[in-house]
Design a protein around this motif. Structure first.
Motif, PDB file in Angstrom:
ATOM      1  N   LEU A 200       0.657  -0.852  -0.004  1.00 39.73           N
ATOM      2  CA  LEU A 200       0.010  -0.038  -0.162  1.00 39.73           C
ATOM      3  C   LEU A 200       1.162   0.627  -0.340  1.00 39.73           C
ATOM      4  CD1 LEU A 200      -2.624  -1.094   2.258  1.00 39.73           C
ATOM      5  CD2 LEU A 200      -2.822  -1.736   0.103  1.00 39.73           C
ATOM      6  N   LEU A 201       1.039   2.509  -0.852  1.00 38.76           N
ATOM      7  CA  LEU A 201       0.949   3.767  -0.856  1.00 38.76           C
ATOM      8  C   LEU A 201      -0.458   4.861  -0.997  1.00 38.76           C
ATOM      9  CD1 LEU A 201       3.897   5.366  -2.060  1.00 38.76           C
ATOM     10  CD2 LEU A 201       2.477   5.259  -4.461  1.00 38.76           C
ATOM     11  N   VAL A 202       1.137   5.267   0.144  1.00 35.48           N
ATOM     12  CA  VAL A 202      -0.144   6.414   0.998  1.00 35.48           C
ATOM     13  C   VAL A 202       0.778   7.371   0.752  1.00 35.48           C
ATOM     14  CG1 VAL A 202      -1.109   7.674   2.698  1.00 35.48           C
ATOM     15  CG2 VAL A 202      -0.867   4.964   2.862  1.00 35.48           C
ATOM     16  N   CYS A 203       0.251   8.997  -0.046  1.00 33.74           N
ATOM     17  CA  CYS A 203       1.396  10.516  -0.662  1.00 33.74           C
ATOM     18  C   CYS A 203       0.924  10.964   0.792  1.00 33.74           C
ATOM     19  CB  CYS A 203       0.537  10.484  -2.246  1.00 33.74           C
ATOM     20  SG  CYS A 203       1.165   9.519  -2.874  1.00 33.74           S
ATOM     21  N   VAL A 204       1.660  11.320   1.407  1.00 31.85           N
ATOM     22  CA  VAL A 204       1.374  13.093   2.403  1.00 31.85           C
ATOM     23  C   VAL A 204       1.843  13.914   1.566  1.00 31.85           C
ATOM     24  CG1 VAL A 204       1.111  11.333   3.817  1.00 31.85           C
ATOM     25  CG2 VAL A 204       3.358  11.321   3.893  1.00 31.85           C
ATOM     26  N   LYS A 205       1.037  15.092   2.144  1.00 35.62           N
ATOM     27  CA  LYS A 205       1.573  16.346   2.001  1.00 35.62           C
ATOM     28  C   LYS A 205       2.169  16.974   3.853  1.00 35.62           C
ATOM     29  CE  LYS A 205       1.050  20.294  -0.729  1.00 35.62           C
ATOM     30  NZ  LYS A 205       2.406  20.736  -0.876  1.00 35.62           N
TER      31      LYS A 205
ATOM     32  N   LEU B 149       7.911  12.351   8.166  1.00 33.09           N
ATOM     33  CA  LEU B 149       7.849  10.979   8.001  1.00 33.09           C
ATOM     34  C   LEU B 149       8.223  10.050   8.565  1.00 33.09           C
ATOM     35  CD1 LEU B 149       9.721  11.054   4.028  1.00 33.09           C
ATOM     36  CD2 LEU B 149       7.250  10.519   4.541  1.00 33.09           C
ATOM     37  N   ARG B 150       8.767  10.625   9.645  1.00 31.79           N
ATOM     38  CA  ARG B 150       8.729  10.140  11.241  1.00 31.79           C
ATOM     39  C   ARG B 150       7.871   9.721  11.560  1.00 31.79           C
ATOM     40  NH1 ARG B 150      14.167  12.818  11.979  1.00 31.79           N
ATOM     41  NH2 ARG B 150      15.968  11.397  11.145  1.00 31.79           N
ATOM     42  N   SER B 151       6.970  10.800  11.999  1.00 32.45           N
ATOM     43  CA  SER B 151       5.716  10.761  11.806  1.00 32.45           C
ATOM     44  C   SER B 151       4.543   9.686  11.595  1.00 32.45           C
ATOM     45  CB  SER B 151       4.350  12.122  12.673  1.00 32.45           C
ATOM     46  OG  SER B 151       4.611  12.244  11.777  1.00 32.45           O
ATOM     47  N   CYS B 152       5.021   9.950  10.158  1.00 27.14           N
ATOM     48  CA  CYS B 152       3.580   8.255  10.118  1.00 27.14           C
ATOM     49  C   CYS B 152       4.167   7.097   9.959  1.00 27.14           C
ATOM     50  CB  CYS B 152       4.158   8.732   8.690  1.00 27.14           C
ATOM     51  SG  CYS B 152       2.628  10.463   7.755  1.00 27.14           S
ATOM     52  N   LEU B 153       6.071   7.115  10.370  1.00 28.39           N
ATOM     53  CA  LEU B 153       6.258   5.647  10.620  1.00 28.39           C
ATOM     54  C   LEU B 153       5.696   5.198  11.936  1.00 28.39           C
ATOM     55  CD1 LEU B 153       9.789   6.037   9.314  1.00 28.39           C
ATOM     56  CD2 LEU B 153       8.461   4.415   8.241  1.00 28.39           C
ATOM     57  N   ALA B 154       6.191   6.172  13.356  1.00 25.99           N
ATOM     58  CA  ALA B 154       5.043   6.184  14.377  1.00 25.99           C
ATOM     59  C   ALA B 154       3.583   5.499  13.974  1.00 25.99           C
ATOM     60  CB  ALA B 154       5.570   7.289  15.164  1.00 25.99           C
ATOM     61  N   VAL B 155       2.726   6.449  13.765  1.00 24.53           N
ATOM     62  CA  VAL B 155       1.809   5.632  13.089  1.00 24.53           C
ATOM     63  C   VAL B 155       1.493   4.326  12.794  1.00 24.53           C
ATOM     64  CG1 VAL B 155      -0.034   6.450  12.281  1.00 24.53           C
ATOM     65  CG2 VAL B 155       0.996   8.352  13.528  1.00 24.53           C
ATOM     66  N   GLY B 156       2.644   3.727  11.843  1.00 22.49           N
ATOM     67  CA  GLY B 156       2.195   2.423  11.023  1.00 22.49           C
ATOM     68  C   GLY B 156       2.154   2.128   9.956  1.00 22.49           C
ATOM     69  N   ALA B 157       3.203   2.685   9.659  1.00 25.53           N
ATOM     70  CA  ALA B 157       3.993   2.504   7.970  1.00 25.53           C
ATOM     71  C   ALA B 157       4.623   2.226   8.377  1.00 25.53           C
ATOM     72  CB  ALA B 157       4.287   4.258   7.088  1.00 25.53           C
ATOM     73  N   ASP B 158       5.515   1.160   7.042  1.00 26.69           N
ATOM     74  CA  ASP B 158       6.492   0.053   7.210  1.00 26.69           C
ATOM     75  C   ASP B 158       7.817   1.258   6.643  1.00 26.69           C
ATOM     76  OD1 ASP B 158       4.948  -2.019   9.175  1.00 26.69           O
ATOM     77  OD2 ASP B 158       4.314  -2.304   6.339  1.00 26.69           O
ATOM     78  N   HIS B 159       7.312   2.386   5.926  1.00 29.64           N
ATOM     79  CA  HIS B 159       8.910   2.409   4.770  1.00 29.64           C
ATOM     80  C   HIS B 159       7.969   4.080   4.896  1.00 29.64           C
ATOM     81  CE1 HIS B 159       9.967  -2.103   4.311  1.00 29.64           C
ATOM     82  NE2 HIS B 159       8.779  -2.004   4.180  1.00 29.64           N
ATOM     83  N   ALA B 160       8.736   4.870   4.801  1.00 31.97           N
ATOM     84  CA  ALA B 160       8.672   6.280   3.944  1.00 31.97           C
ATOM     85  C   ALA B 160       9.951   6.534   3.282  1.00 31.97           C
ATOM     86  CB  ALA B 160       9.590   7.296   5.146  1.00 31.97           C
ATOM     87  N   SER B 161       9.362   7.234   2.179  1.00 29.57           N
ATOM     88  CA  SER B 161      10.432   7.440   1.089  1.00 29.57           C
ATOM     89  C   SER B 161       9.929   8.838   0.781  1.00 29.57           C
ATOM     90  CB  SER B 161       9.690   7.044  -0.452  1.00 29.57           C
ATOM     91  OG  SER B 161      10.103   5.640  -0.025  1.00 29.57           O
ATOM     92  N   ARG B 162      10.569   9.983   0.567  1.00 27.73           N
ATOM     93  CA  ARG B 162      10.491  11.498   0.193  1.00 27.73           C
ATOM     94  C   ARG B 162      11.641  11.840  -1.273  1.00 27.73           C
ATOM     95  NH1 ARG B 162      14.953  15.545   0.553  1.00 27.73           N
ATOM     96  NH2 ARG B 162      16.037  13.891   1.892  1.00 27.73           N
ATOM     97  N   LEU B 163      10.697  12.066  -2.166  1.00 27.76           N
ATOM     98  CA  LEU B 163      11.367  12.758  -3.809  1.00 27.76           C
ATOM     99  C   LEU B 163      11.838  13.938  -3.283  1.00 27.76           C
ATOM    100  CD1 LEU B 163       8.181  11.558  -5.541  1.00 27.76           C
ATOM    101  CD2 LEU B 163      10.650   9.976  -5.078  1.00 27.76           C
ATOM    102  N   SER B 164      12.775  14.370  -4.006  1.00 28.88           N
ATOM    103  CA  SER B 164      13.572  15.679  -3.836  1.00 28.88           C
ATOM    104  C   SER B 164      14.216  15.948  -4.746  1.00 28.88           C
ATOM    105  CB  SER B 164      14.173  15.667  -2.304  1.00 28.88           C
ATOM    106  OG  SER B 164      15.909  14.782  -3.005  1.00 28.88           O
TER     107      SER B 164
END
Length: 96
Positions: free
Chosen positions: A3-8, A69-84
């Protein structure tokens, strides 16, 4: 299932904004994850618990998005990615 969740990041809407006499904001407003994106992450985490798989969050931006992204990992995400990079800041340009 993956599952991929895009966050802003958006300005925190729970902070009262005050302006000084010159019209400049007095307090710094910390950016947070959009409430709708947080809800999407919660639903993805529930789906993962019921059906297995992993949840990845994705955000576009510089180093300023790392705390979100760190807060999303704390909530329940397994992985986090940042596009720059030199991506445009408007939604259409980022989607393209």
């Amino acid at each position: 299932m993956e599952l991929l969740v895009c966050v802003k990041q958006v300005p925190d809407d729970s902070v009262a904004v005050t302006l000084d006499a010159n019209g400049a904001k007095v307090a710094e407003i910390t950016p947070v994850v959009n409430a709708f994106d947080t809800y999407a992450l919660e639903m993805a985490a529930r789906f993962q618990e019921a059906n297995g798989g992993s949840v990845t969050v994705l955000s576009v931006g510089g180093e300023e998005v790392v705390p979100s992204l760190r807060s999303c990992l704390a909530v329940g995400a397994d992985h986090a990615s940042r596009l720059s990079g030199t991506a445009p800041s408007d939604c259409g340009g980022i989607a393209y």
